[in-house]
Scaffold this motif. Structure first.
Motif, PDB file in Angstrom:
ATOM      1  N   PRO A  51      46.706  37.104  52.821  1.00 19.64           N
ATOM      2  CA  PRO A  51      45.988  35.824  52.966  1.00 19.64           C
ATOM      3  C   PRO A  51      44.551  35.958  53.498  1.00 19.64           C
ATOM      4  O   PRO A  51      43.730  35.073  53.268  1.00 19.64           O
ATOM      5  N   LYS A  52      44.243  37.042  54.186  1.00 21.10           N
ATOM      6  CA  LYS A  52      42.902  37.177  54.772  1.00 21.10           C
ATOM      7  C   LYS A  52      41.892  37.798  53.809  1.00 21.10           C
ATOM      8  O   LYS A  52      40.701  37.789  54.099  1.00 21.10           O
ATOM      9  N   VAL A  53      42.355  38.339  52.701  1.00 20.74           N
ATOM     10  CA  VAL A  53      41.441  38.898  51.700  1.00 20.74           C
ATOM     11  C   VAL A  53      41.042  37.758  50.772  1.00 20.74           C
ATOM     12  O   VAL A  53      41.894  37.042  50.239  1.00 20.74           O
ATOM     13  N   THR A  54      39.744  37.590  50.585  1.00 18.44           N
ATOM     14  CA  THR A  54      39.268  36.472  49.766  1.00 18.44           C
ATOM     15  C   THR A  54      39.601  36.674  48.292  1.00 18.44           C
ATOM     16  O   THR A  54      39.768  37.809  47.834  1.00 18.44           O
ATOM     17  N   VAL A  55      39.672  35.565  47.584  1.00 21.21           N
ATOM     18  CA  VAL A  55      39.946  35.598  46.148  1.00 21.21           C
ATOM     19  C   VAL A  55      38.857  36.395  45.437  1.00 21.21           C
ATOM     20  O   VAL A  55      39.146  37.187  44.526  1.00 21.21           O
ATOM     21  N   ALA A  56      37.611  36.226  45.851  1.00 16.12           N
ATOM     22  CA  ALA A  56      36.484  36.938  45.224  1.00 16.12           C
ATOM     23  C   ALA A  56      36.644  38.451  45.370  1.00 16.12           C
ATOM     24  O   ALA A  56      36.390  39.208  44.421  1.00 16.12           O
ATOM     25  N   GLN A  59      39.484  39.611  43.059  1.00 13.06           N
ATOM     26  CA  GLN A  59      39.051  39.619  41.667  1.00 13.06           C
ATOM     27  C   GLN A  59      38.079  40.762  41.386  1.00 13.06           C
ATOM     28  O   GLN A  59      38.176  41.412  40.350  1.00 13.06           O
ATOM     29  N   ALA A  60      37.168  41.017  42.321  1.00 13.73           N
ATOM     30  CA  ALA A  60      36.213  42.119  42.145  1.00 13.73           C
ATOM     31  C   ALA A  60      36.955  43.458  42.092  1.00 13.73           C
ATOM     32  O   ALA A  60      36.632  44.335  41.271  1.00 13.73           O
ATOM     33  N   PHE A  61      37.946  43.601  42.946  1.00  9.91           N
ATOM     34  CA  PHE A  61      38.732  44.837  42.953  1.00  9.91           C
ATOM     35  C   PHE A  61      39.466  45.034  41.627  1.00  9.91           C
ATOM     36  O   PHE A  61      39.469  46.130  41.064  1.00  9.91           O
ATOM     37  N   ILE A  62      40.071  43.976  41.106  1.00  9.72           N
ATOM     38  CA  ILE A  62      40.796  44.053  39.835  1.00  9.72           C
ATOM     39  C   ILE A  62      39.834  44.365  38.691  1.00  9.72           C
ATOM     40  O   ILE A  62      40.126  45.197  37.825  1.00  9.72           O
ATOM     41  N   GLN A  63      38.677  43.711  38.684  1.00  8.57           N
ATOM     42  CA  GLN A  63      37.692  43.973  37.632  1.00  8.57           C
ATOM     43  C   GLN A  63      37.233  45.426  37.652  1.00  8.57           C
ATOM     44  O   GLN A  63      37.048  46.034  36.600  1.00  8.57           O
ATOM     45  N   GLU A  64      37.065  45.970  38.839  1.00  9.08           N
ATOM     46  CA  GLU A  64      36.637  47.363  38.960  1.00  9.08           C
ATOM     47  C   GLU A  64      37.766  48.326  38.587  1.00  9.08           C
ATOM     48  O   GLU A  64      37.544  49.336  37.927  1.00  9.08           O
ATOM     49  N   SER A  65      38.976  48.002  38.994  1.00 13.27           N
ATOM     50  CA  SER A  65      40.120  48.890  38.767  1.00 13.27           C
ATOM     51  C   SER A  65      40.580  48.917  37.315  1.00 13.27           C
ATOM     52  O   SER A  65      41.042  49.938  36.828  1.00 13.27           O
ATOM     53  N   PHE A  66      40.489  47.778  36.640  1.00 10.03           N
ATOM     54  CA  PHE A  66      40.995  47.672  35.268  1.00 10.03           C
ATOM     55  C   PHE A  66      39.861  47.388  34.280  1.00 10.03           C
ATOM     56  O   PHE A  66      39.936  46.479  33.475  1.00 10.03           O
ATOM     57  N   LYS A  67      38.810  48.208  34.338  1.00 10.27           N
ATOM     58  CA  LYS A  67      37.644  48.028  33.472  1.00 10.27           C
ATOM     59  C   LYS A  67      37.981  48.104  31.982  1.00 10.27           C
ATOM     60  O   LYS A  67      37.370  47.440  31.170  1.00 10.27           O
ATOM     61  N   GLY A  68      38.952  48.920  31.620  1.00 12.08           N
ATOM     62  CA  GLY A  68      39.259  49.144  30.216  1.00 12.08           C
ATOM     63  C   GLY A  68      40.056  48.040  29.541  1.00 12.08           C
ATOM     64  O   GLY A  68      40.270  48.079  28.333  1.00 12.08           O
ATOM     65  N   LEU A  69      40.502  47.053  30.306  1.00 14.53           N
ATOM     66  CA  LEU A  69      41.314  45.983  29.725  1.00 14.53           C
ATOM     67  C   LEU A  69      40.471  45.048  28.865  1.00 14.53           C
ATOM     68  O   LEU A  69      39.283  44.853  29.114  1.00 14.53           O
ATOM     69  N   SER A  70      41.111  44.443  27.890  1.00 14.78           N
ATOM     70  CA  SER A  70      40.445  43.426  27.073  1.00 14.78           C
ATOM     71  C   SER A  70      40.168  42.210  27.942  1.00 14.78           C
ATOM     72  O   SER A  70      40.780  42.017  28.996  1.00 14.78           O
ATOM     73  N   ASN A  71      39.253  41.366  27.467  1.00 15.18           N
ATOM     74  CA  ASN A  71      38.918  40.156  28.223  1.00 15.18           C
ATOM     75  C   ASN A  71      40.127  39.252  28.403  1.00 15.18           C
ATOM     76  O   ASN A  71      40.288  38.628  29.448  1.00 15.18           O
ATOM     77  N   LEU A  80      45.423  34.390  37.540  1.00 15.29           N
ATOM     78  CA  LEU A  80      46.583  34.404  38.432  1.00 15.29           C
ATOM     79  C   LEU A  80      46.156  34.599  39.884  1.00 15.29           C
ATOM     80  O   LEU A  80      46.725  33.983  40.787  1.00 15.29           O
ATOM     81  N   ILE A  81      45.149  35.437  40.096  1.00 14.46           N
ATOM     82  CA  ILE A  81      44.630  35.646  41.458  1.00 14.46           C
ATOM     83  C   ILE A  81      43.997  34.358  41.965  1.00 14.46           C
ATOM     84  O   ILE A  81      44.245  33.932  43.098  1.00 14.46           O
ATOM     85  N   ASP A  82      43.180  33.722  41.114  1.00 10.51           N
ATOM     86  CA  ASP A  82      42.496  32.492  41.493  1.00 10.51           C
ATOM     87  C   ASP A  82      43.488  31.391  41.861  1.00 10.51           C
ATOM     88  O   ASP A  82      43.270  30.623  42.798  1.00 10.51           O
ATOM     89  N   ARG A  83      44.593  31.318  41.150  1.00 10.65           N
ATOM     90  CA  ARG A  83      45.597  30.282  41.389  1.00 10.65           C
ATOM     91  C   ARG A  83      46.686  30.718  42.379  1.00 10.65           C
ATOM     92  O   ARG A  83      47.700  30.039  42.511  1.00 10.65           O
ATOM     93  N   LYS A  84      46.472  31.875  42.989  1.00 12.58           N
ATOM     94  CA  LYS A  84      47.409  32.424  43.973  1.00 12.58           C
ATOM     95  C   LYS A  84      48.816  32.555  43.394  1.00 12.58           C
ATOM     96  O   LYS A  84      49.814  32.187  44.006  1.00 12.58           O
TER      97      LYS A  84
END
Length: 181
Positions: A51-56, A59-71, A80-84
């Motif tokens: 709960p203390k880690v912000t949504v932003a 999301q930034a971590f996921i975008q960096e970790s899964f760069k190869g995924l399609s949009n 899903l992260i944004d909507r918790k």
């Protein structure tokens, strides 16, 4: 509404989008990679649900970790992260796989054997059991189980084909105990 029902709705929406873009298989493969990462990395789940880690930051971590995924795949995870709703990620992936397989007239077959099966053996099993399952193709997943003694056991959906020595010995034991042959 239960988590499974919510996961089914997200999976259905993702399936429709993938179908429109003619990317059923690609997205399914990408989601399986995400699922294996999530299941093998409990720290990732803790991070995404903390709960203390912000949504932003999540999301930034996921975008960096899964760069190869399609949009499509990446945006679904970010939503899903944004909507918790990261708790439904794995059930959603499982439901999407089920929908994608049904659309492609496929099924997953889990084959238990005493040793790893070669590609040729897996192809042969896929051809033979695809007909029995009334599917055009089977996706074989081989699991090595040393307790089987010999033979193979195949699970396709809720059906099990058990041709193992262990199953035959168990059946023989039941017949002896029951007093029949």
């Amino acid at each position: 509404m239960s988590n499974q029902a919510v996961a089914n709705r997200y999976a259905s929406a993702l399936f429709q989008l993938a179908k429109e873009k003619h990317d059923l298989k690609k997205i399914q493969e990408e989601l399986q990679v995400v699922k294996s990462v999530v299941e093998s990395t409990p720290q990732l789940v803790q991070f995404l649900t903390h709960p203390k880690v912000t949504v932003a930051k999540k999301q930034a971590f996921i975008q960096e970790s899964f760069k190869g995924l399609s949009n499509v795949s990446l945006n679904t995870i970010l939503m899903l992260i944004d909507r918790k709703r990261t708790d439904i990620l794995v059930p959603m992936i499982d439901k999407y796989k089920e929908l994608a397989y049904a659309a492609q007239d496929m099924a997953e077959a889990i084959v238990y054997s005493t040793k790893p099966l070669s590609e040729k053996e897996q192809d042969h099993i896929a051809k033979v059991f695809a007909k029995k399952a009334k599917k055009s193709k089977l996706d074989i997943k081989n699991i090595v189980d040393s307790e089987l003694i010999g033979g193979i056991k195949i699970r396709i959906g809720d059906r099990i084909y058990d041709g193992t020595v262990k199953a035959q010995l168990d059946k023989l034991e039941r017949n002896i105990v029951a007093g029949t042959r």
